[in-house]
Design an enzyme around this catalytic site. Structure first.
Site, PDB file in Angstrom:
ATOM      1  N   SER A 240       0.815  -1.218   0.000  1.00  0.00           N
ATOM      2  CA  SER A 240       0.000   0.000   0.000  1.00  0.00           C
ATOM      3  C   SER A 240       0.850   1.270   0.000  1.00  0.00           C
ATOM      4  CB  SER A 240      -0.959  -0.006   1.189  1.00  0.00           C
ATOM      5  OG  SER A 240      -0.253  -0.108   2.396  1.00  0.00           O
ATOM      6  N   HIS A 270      -2.557  -8.436   2.709  1.00  0.00           N
ATOM      7  CA  HIS A 270      -2.022  -7.193   3.306  1.00  0.00           C
ATOM      8  C   HIS A 270      -3.013  -6.733   4.384  1.00  0.00           C
ATOM      9  CE1 HIS A 270       0.318  -3.653   3.658  1.00  0.00           C
ATOM     10  NE2 HIS A 270      -0.098  -2.957   2.611  1.00  0.00           N
ATOM     11  N   HIS A 316       5.404 -13.168   8.494  1.00  0.00           N
ATOM     12  CA  HIS A 316       5.610 -11.822   7.940  1.00  0.00           C
ATOM     13  C   HIS A 316       6.685 -11.888   6.860  1.00  0.00           C
ATOM     14  CE1 HIS A 316       6.288  -7.454   7.747  1.00  0.00           C
ATOM     15  NE2 HIS A 316       5.058  -7.388   8.218  1.00  0.00           N
ATOM     16  N   ARG A 325       4.241  -4.462  17.585  1.00  0.00           N
ATOM     17  CA  ARG A 325       2.874  -3.899  17.543  1.00  0.00           C
ATOM     18  C   ARG A 325       1.898  -4.902  18.154  1.00  0.00           C
ATOM     19  NH1 ARG A 325       2.428  -2.895  11.297  1.00  0.00           N
ATOM     20  NH2 ARG A 325       3.195  -5.037  11.441  1.00  0.00           N
ATOM     21  N   ASP A 371      -1.738  -8.150  13.199  1.00  0.00           N
ATOM     22  CA  ASP A 371      -3.127  -8.540  12.949  1.00  0.00           C
ATOM     23  C   ASP A 371      -3.614  -9.665  13.867  1.00  0.00           C
ATOM     24  OD1 ASP A 371      -3.292  -6.692  10.923  1.00  0.00           O
ATOM     25  OD2 ASP A 371      -2.527  -8.094   9.426  1.00  0.00           O
TER      26      ASP A 371
END
Ligand SMILES: CC(C)(COP(=O)(O)OP(=O)(O)OC[C@H]1O[C@@H](n2cnc3c(N)ncnc32)[C@H](O)[C@@H]1OP(=O)(O)O)[C@@H](O)C(=O)NCCC(=O)NCCS
Length: 436
Positions: A240, A270, A316, A325, A371
């Site tokens: 992105s 993504h 990843h 994160r 995520d």
């Protein structure tokens, strides 16, 4: 304007550094690209210089040079909050400096002044059929604001090249001020019978976003401050961010660039992964009527793998460690929702999945990414519609896109134009024959 002053004070230094690199070391070879790399998504091939954020495989994301923990500790916080103001994070990305509280608040004030969304944007959202995905609505709404672009207007009048970034920054502040309102409008339209909630001008951007999504629990405002911080950027080479940068390199305005970036974010490999991950966890709880045991999780994970599917939220392309994160959100969860069924499940999955993925012998990174937990926290605070999660993600990530695009204009980066080869050319190169 504070960001303009800060960039202006630094831009010549960065331009000189880049020009010196090109002039004195233009022939320096960084890497040799292999056939395998070209055939597998130009994986790992350095394609540009970007100083705004960087992903260290062994420790994760850095904003400018600061780790996530440093950013959480050093940035000024909203009053009475343990999490930084979104205006301060944006200042850090754009300005390459940890701001004072006053500076972070100036960015927040700038957003407040610019947050009014033109009515036609809402009309465009309203024109979408009920079945439309919220990401398509979000991207189209942002695209439509290109009609407002000051960059486009000034470019038509023949603005000199060294003024480009000023107007791009101006447009970026308009855009980033408005996206939370647009996202909240889409949410309330799609999932709350179009009961729109008026913004509260007294709140900081993240808390106001939480409020417009219909939850005034101070803990949810805290979560959104953390969410905005963690999702803002992740190096300028992911799908992105790189798309936004690439489109911007053609001197397309910020709305065209960011809408394009969002379309990349919409893909399941993504940004859409957070939705898939949350659905996977919800199904896991449903299958075992609550928090599953370790054995049940193992059984469920092996079944997912046997069906030829990946475990969402794990692995990843760059990271080779637990995503910081993920850790930051896990700590939020432990503090605020330790007994939540989905949160406890996500924690139990974390205890089981890495060993199973390691045992496959093929997964490069068995650890959780951001995520693996984001949706769990949103579910707890009532944002249950998982297909909205990528819009939440995009609301934050757009800020990162704009920082990269503004700096690309400030440094006078040229249009991007790599080279495509034909299969025949490649075969001929390898065999040393002519492809003609
Ligand atoms: C993120 C992702 C796309 C990275 O892809 P990648 O860089 O090609 O990953 P790897 O090099 O580890 O892939 C090697 C193999 O491991 C598999 N693998 C990687 N992550 C996996 C996972 N979470 N579960 C099962 N298998 C996985 C790949 O499918 C690949 O298998 P194959 O050789 O049979 O095709 C991948 O890890 C994935 O699909 N994860 C789940 C989705 C997700 O969480 N996405 C969000 C990323 S922020």
């Amino acid at each position: 304007m504070i960001l303009e002053d800060r960039i202006e004070a630094n831009v010549m230094i960065w331009r000189e550094r880049m020009n010196r690199l090109i002039k004195e070391h233009g022939d320096y070879v960084i890497s040799n690209v292999t056939v395998a790399q070209i055939c597998s998504g130009i994986r790992g091939v350095p394609i540009q210089i970007s100083d705004i954020s960087f992903v260290e495989p062994e420790s994760g994301l850095r904003y400018r040079t600061y780790s996530i923990n440093e950013v959480l500790n050093l940035l000024p916080r909203a009053e009475g909050s343990r999490y930084p103001l979104t205006g301060g994070i944006y200042y850090l990305l754009m300005g390459n400096e940890i701001p004072t509280y006053a500076k972070a608040m100036q960015v927040e004030d700038e957003w407040r002044k610019r947050a009014q969304v033109p009515k036609y944007v809402y009309d465009i959202i309203d024109a979408f059929p009920e079945t439309a995905s919220p990401m398509s609505m979000f991207s189209a709404a942002i695209l439509s604001m290109s009609a407002q672009s000051k960059f486009y207007q000034e470019y038509q009048k023949g603005m000199p090249k060294d003024k480009y970034w000023y107007v791009m920054l101006d447009d970026s502040l308009d855009l980033t001020a408005r996206t939370p309102r647009i996202a909240a409008y889409i949410y309330n339209k799609k999932y709350r019978n179009n009961q729109q909630i008026q913004p509260d001008e007294n709140l900081d951007l993240a808390a106001n976003f939480a409020h417009m999504l219909g939850n005034d629990d101070p803990a949810y405002a805290e979560l959104m401050r953390l969410f905005m911080l963690l999702h803002m950027d992740h190096e300028n080479a992911n799908v992105s961010a790189h798309t936004a940068h690439l489109v911007g390199s053609a001197l397309s305005d910020i709305y065209l660039s960011c809408s394009a970036g969002l379309n990349g974010l919409s893909g399941p490999l993504h940004g859409l992964a957070n939705q898939e991950c949350c659905n996977w966890l919800l199904n896991l709880c449903k299958e075992y009527n609550g928090v599953p045991t370790t054995d049940q999780i193992r059984e469920y994970v092996l079944k997912t793998l046997a069906e030829g599917r990946v475990i969402p939220g794990y692995g990843h392309a760059v990271l080779r460690c637990v995503d910081p994160r993920f850790t930051a959100q896990m700590e939020f969860g432990k503090r605020n929702l330790p007994d939540d069924v989905l949160f406890r499940t996500a924690m139990n999955v974390f205890a089981v999945v890495p060993d199973i993925l390691k045992a496959t012998g093929k997964v490069s990174n068995p650890w959780p990414n951001v995520d693996a937990i984001t949706g769990t926290l949103q579910q707890h605070y009532g944002i249950k519609e998982t297909d909205f999660y990528t819009v939440l993600f995009g609301t934050s990530r757009i800020m990162g896109f704009t920082a990269h695009v503004v700096w690309a204009r400030a440094l006078g980066k040229p249009i991007e134009r790599p080279k495509a080869l034909t299969t025949r050319m490649l075969e001929a190169m390898i065999s040393g024959s002519s492809y003609r």
